[in-house]
Design an enzyme around this catalytic site. Structure first.
Site, PDB file in Angstrom:
ATOM      1  N   SER A 187      33.296  13.880  34.418  1.00  0.00           N
ATOM      2  CA  SER A 187      34.255  14.989  33.629  1.00  0.00           C
ATOM      3  C   SER A 187      33.617  15.367  32.370  1.00  0.00           C
ATOM      4  O   SER A 187      32.864  14.482  31.880  1.00  0.00           O
ATOM      5  CB  SER A 187      35.822  14.377  33.169  1.00  0.00           C
ATOM      6  OG  SER A 187      36.259  15.311  32.228  1.00  0.00           O
ATOM      7  N   TYR A 193      42.460   9.400  29.927  1.00  0.00           N
ATOM      8  CA  TYR A 193      41.547  10.158  30.927  1.00  0.00           C
ATOM      9  C   TYR A 193      40.171   9.995  30.341  1.00  0.00           C
ATOM     10  O   TYR A 193      39.132   9.615  31.243  1.00  0.00           O
ATOM     11  CB  TYR A 193      42.114  11.598  30.929  1.00  0.00           C
ATOM     12  CG  TYR A 193      41.418  12.413  32.082  1.00  0.00           C
ATOM     13  CD1 TYR A 193      40.365  13.096  31.674  1.00  0.00           C
ATOM     14  CD2 TYR A 193      41.520  12.345  33.453  1.00  0.00           C
ATOM     15  CE1 TYR A 193      39.948  14.214  32.655  1.00  0.00           C
ATOM     16  CE2 TYR A 193      40.916  13.260  34.177  1.00  0.00           C
ATOM     17  CZ  TYR A 193      39.921  14.263  33.654  1.00  0.00           C
ATOM     18  OH  TYR A 193      39.203  14.868  34.774  1.00  0.00           O
TER      19      TYR A 193
HETATM   20  P1  NAP Z   1      44.136  17.287  41.764  1.00  0.00           P
HETATM   21  O1  NAP Z   1      44.283  18.691  42.286  1.00  0.00           O
HETATM   22  O2  NAP Z   1      45.430  16.728  40.987  1.00  0.00           O
HETATM   23  O3  NAP Z   1      43.907  16.635  42.950  1.00  0.00           O
HETATM   24  C1  NAP Z   1      43.743  14.987  42.786  1.00  0.00           C
HETATM   25  C2  NAP Z   1      43.718  14.353  44.172  1.00  0.00           C
HETATM   26  O4  NAP Z   1      43.788  13.213  43.996  1.00  0.00           O
HETATM   27  C3  NAP Z   1      44.987  14.650  44.841  1.00  0.00           C
HETATM   28  O5  NAP Z   1      44.729  14.910  46.466  1.00  0.00           O
HETATM   29  C4  NAP Z   1      45.674  13.433  44.751  1.00  0.00           C
HETATM   30  O6  NAP Z   1      46.476  13.148  45.838  1.00  0.00           O
HETATM   31  C5  NAP Z   1      44.502  12.497  44.703  1.00  0.00           C
HETATM   32  N1  NAP Z   1      45.034  11.142  44.384  1.00  0.00           N
HETATM   33  C6  NAP Z   1      45.643  10.943  43.300  1.00  0.00           C
HETATM   34  N2  NAP Z   1      45.785   9.590  42.804  1.00  0.00           N
HETATM   35  C7  NAP Z   1      45.477   8.786  44.186  1.00  0.00           C
HETATM   36  C8  NAP Z   1      45.448   7.661  44.503  1.00  0.00           C
HETATM   37  N3  NAP Z   1      46.222   6.703  43.918  1.00  0.00           N
HETATM   38  N4  NAP Z   1      45.126   7.486  45.841  1.00  0.00           N
HETATM   39  C9  NAP Z   1      44.832   8.473  46.445  1.00  0.00           C
HETATM   40  N5  NAP Z   1      44.394   9.910  46.164  1.00  0.00           N
HETATM   41  C10 NAP Z   1      44.892  10.037  45.032  1.00  0.00           C
HETATM   42  O7  NAP Z   1      42.576  17.082  40.810  1.00  0.00           O
HETATM   43  P2  NAP Z   1      41.459  17.960  41.066  1.00  0.00           P
HETATM   44  O8  NAP Z   1      41.579  18.947  39.895  1.00  0.00           O
HETATM   45  O9  NAP Z   1      41.155  18.362  42.288  1.00  0.00           O
HETATM   46  O10 NAP Z   1      40.370  16.867  40.567  1.00  0.00           O
HETATM   47  C11 NAP Z   1      39.629  16.061  41.274  1.00  0.00           C
HETATM   48  C12 NAP Z   1      38.941  15.081  40.596  1.00  0.00           C
HETATM   49  O11 NAP Z   1      38.126  15.940  39.719  1.00  0.00           O
HETATM   50  C13 NAP Z   1      39.467  14.135  39.753  1.00  0.00           C
HETATM   51  O12 NAP Z   1      38.985  12.915  39.435  1.00  0.00           O
HETATM   52  C14 NAP Z   1      39.704  15.030  38.250  1.00  0.00           C
HETATM   53  O13 NAP Z   1      39.863  13.968  37.366  1.00  0.00           O
HETATM   54  C15 NAP Z   1      38.290  15.469  38.470  1.00  0.00           C
HETATM   55  N6  NAP Z   1      38.204  16.566  37.482  1.00  0.00           N
HETATM   56  C16 NAP Z   1      38.801  17.683  37.604  1.00  0.00           C
HETATM   57  C17 NAP Z   1      38.643  18.898  36.837  1.00  0.00           C
HETATM   58  C18 NAP Z   1      39.516  20.011  36.610  1.00  0.00           C
HETATM   59  O14 NAP Z   1      39.235  21.069  35.664  1.00  0.00           O
HETATM   60  N7  NAP Z   1      40.427  20.250  37.643  1.00  0.00           N
HETATM   61  C19 NAP Z   1      37.413  18.628  35.952  1.00  0.00           C
HETATM   62  C20 NAP Z   1      36.646  17.534  35.583  1.00  0.00           C
HETATM   63  C21 NAP Z   1      37.219  16.598  36.715  1.00  0.00           C
HETATM   64  P3  NAP Z   1      48.123  13.558  45.558  1.00  0.00           P
HETATM   65  O15 NAP Z   1      48.480  14.925  45.959  1.00  0.00           O
HETATM   66  O16 NAP Z   1      48.964  12.459  46.416  1.00  0.00           O
HETATM   67  O17 NAP Z   1      48.476  13.016  44.190  1.00  0.00           O
HETATM   68  C1  GCO Z   2      42.317  18.703  30.111  1.00  0.00           C
HETATM   69  C2  GCO Z   2      41.812  18.919  31.449  1.00  0.00           C
HETATM   70  C3  GCO Z   2      40.455  18.377  31.221  1.00  0.00           C
HETATM   71  C4  GCO Z   2      39.895  18.769  32.897  1.00  0.00           C
HETATM   72  C5  GCO Z   2      38.510  18.282  33.085  1.00  0.00           C
HETATM   73  C6  GCO Z   2      37.351  18.779  31.978  1.00  0.00           C
HETATM   74  O1  GCO Z   2      43.648  18.406  29.847  1.00  0.00           O
HETATM   75  O2  GCO Z   2      41.585  18.780  29.089  1.00  0.00           O
HETATM   76  O3  GCO Z   2      42.630  18.512  32.376  1.00  0.00           O
HETATM   77  O4  GCO Z   2      40.417  17.101  31.446  1.00  0.00           O
HETATM   78  O5  GCO Z   2      40.331  18.213  33.795  1.00  0.00           O
HETATM   79  O6  GCO Z   2      38.333  16.821  32.915  1.00  0.00           O
HETATM   80  O7  GCO Z   2      36.159  18.206  32.418  1.00  0.00           O
END
Ligand code: NAP
Ligand code: GCO
Length: 266
Positions: free
Chosen positions: A146, A159
């Site tokens: 992230s 986080y």
């Molecule tokens: P999301 O929409 O919240 O999806 C997260 C997924 O992880 C969901 O399918 C969730 O399943 C699953 N999960 C959570 N806890 C789990 C567990 N204990 N065992 C198995 N599955 C689990 O998140 P996203 O935005 O797609 O993010 C995916 C990854 O990218 C995460 O690591 C997040 O930190 C990272 N990320 C996101 C962003 C952003 O801006 N969106 C930016 C940087 C990094 P459930 O539906 O069952 O909870």
């Molecule tokens: C927040 C956001 C971020 C994004 C991502 C950015 O609350 O600032 O959720 O953490 O998810 O990780 O890279």
């Protein structure tokens, strides 16, 4: 250069937490590059929903119920996948949660829960797949880090600590297993429009954009939120032979936000 280097034909990819969101988009891209797709979610109904979503895209994915924080369940999952699909060539540690709470108001249990999913689980799953990768003579591990692997902000202490740790776990897996032809890299998404960031983009009662939404668009040189699909190509690259000499690297896919100090106000 032979473009076949970018192919994932014949490879088995496990993307954790990939019923929707970033994991789902990465899985779709890896399928297009030829990989067999395996994913997990916490509940059967979510796995079923995910399977239906993949089927809508013409993808016959393999879905399993597994909480990635449960080491016994993860080991059983890996054994089941190896028996039913094949040895895992590509692991994407994608499953993750966030809790946006001011640190002094966050309980230790809440802090531990975020660390458990976002840092301990990638360790558990990587530890479960590495032995077979060593036997097979190759492997690709991609940890979804992230911007918070580099920067902090209010309310995301757990986080940021987890994602900072995940960056260093990535570098350590690279250091410890690179000699077995295992490449471990990270992808650091910027602000991506998924359910996880939906609260940051909610329309205000007067219909105006959420202040954080406007802030991120102003701070991002690409002047937009990322889409989950923006991560597909970088993930295929890091999962393919085209990146066999890329190791321990965090590839930021963030529209340039980390490079930009921001516009002068006014
Ligand atoms: P999301 O929409 O919240 O999806 C997260 C997924 O992880 C969901 O399918 C969730 O399943 C699953 N999960 C959570 N806890 C789990 C567990 N204990 N065992 C198995 N599955 C689990 O998140 P996203 O935005 O797609 O993010 C995916 C990854 O990218 C995460 O690591 C997040 O930190 C990272 N990320 C996101 C962003 C952003 O801006 N969106 C930016 C940087 C990094 P459930 O539906 O069952 O909870
Ligand atoms: C927040 C956001 C971020 C994004 C991502 C950015 O609350 O600032 O959720 O953490 O998810 O990780 O890279």
């Amino acid at each position: 250069m032979d473009l076949k280097q970018f192919s994932l034909e014949g490879k088995v990819a496990l993307i954790t937490g990939a019923s929707y969101g970033i994991g789902f988009a990465i899985a779709c891209a890896m399928h297009e590059a030829g990989a067999a797709i395996v994913f997990n979610d916490i509940r059967q109904d979510l796995v079923d929903k995910g399977l239906a979503a993949y089927r809508e895209k013409g993808i016959e994915a393999h879905g399993y119920v597994c909480d990635v924080t449960d080491e016994d369940a993860v080991n059983a999952l890996v054994r089941k996948v190896e028996a039913e699909v094949g040895v895992i060539d590509i692991l994407v540690n994608n499953a993750g949660i966030i809790k946006r709470i001011p640190m002094t108001e966050m309980t230790a249990a809440q802090f531990r829960q975020v660390i458990d999913v976002d840092l301990n689980a990638p360790f558990i799953v990587a530890k479960a797949v590495i032995p077979s990768m060593i036997k097979k003579g190759h492997g690709k591990i991609i940890n979804i880090c992230s911007m918070m692997s580099e920067l902090g902000r209010e309310t995301v202490s757990a986080y940021a600590a987890a994602k900072g740790g995940l960056k260093m776990l990535t570098r350590n897996i690279c250091s410890e297993y690179g000699e077995y032809n295992i490449q471990c890299n990270g992808i650091g998404p910027g602000y991506i429009a998924t359910p996880q960031t939906a609260p940051l983009r909610e329309r205000q009662p007067d219909g105006s954009r959420h202040p954080f939404d406007s802030f991120i668009v102003a701070k991002t040189p690409a002047a937009r939120w990322g889409e989950a699909e923006d991560l597909g190509g970088p993930a295929v690259f890091l999962a393919s032979d085209a990146s066999n000499f890329v190791n321990g690297h965090i590839l930021y896919v963030d529209g340039g936000i980390l490079a930009y100090i921001g516009k002068q106000p006014g």
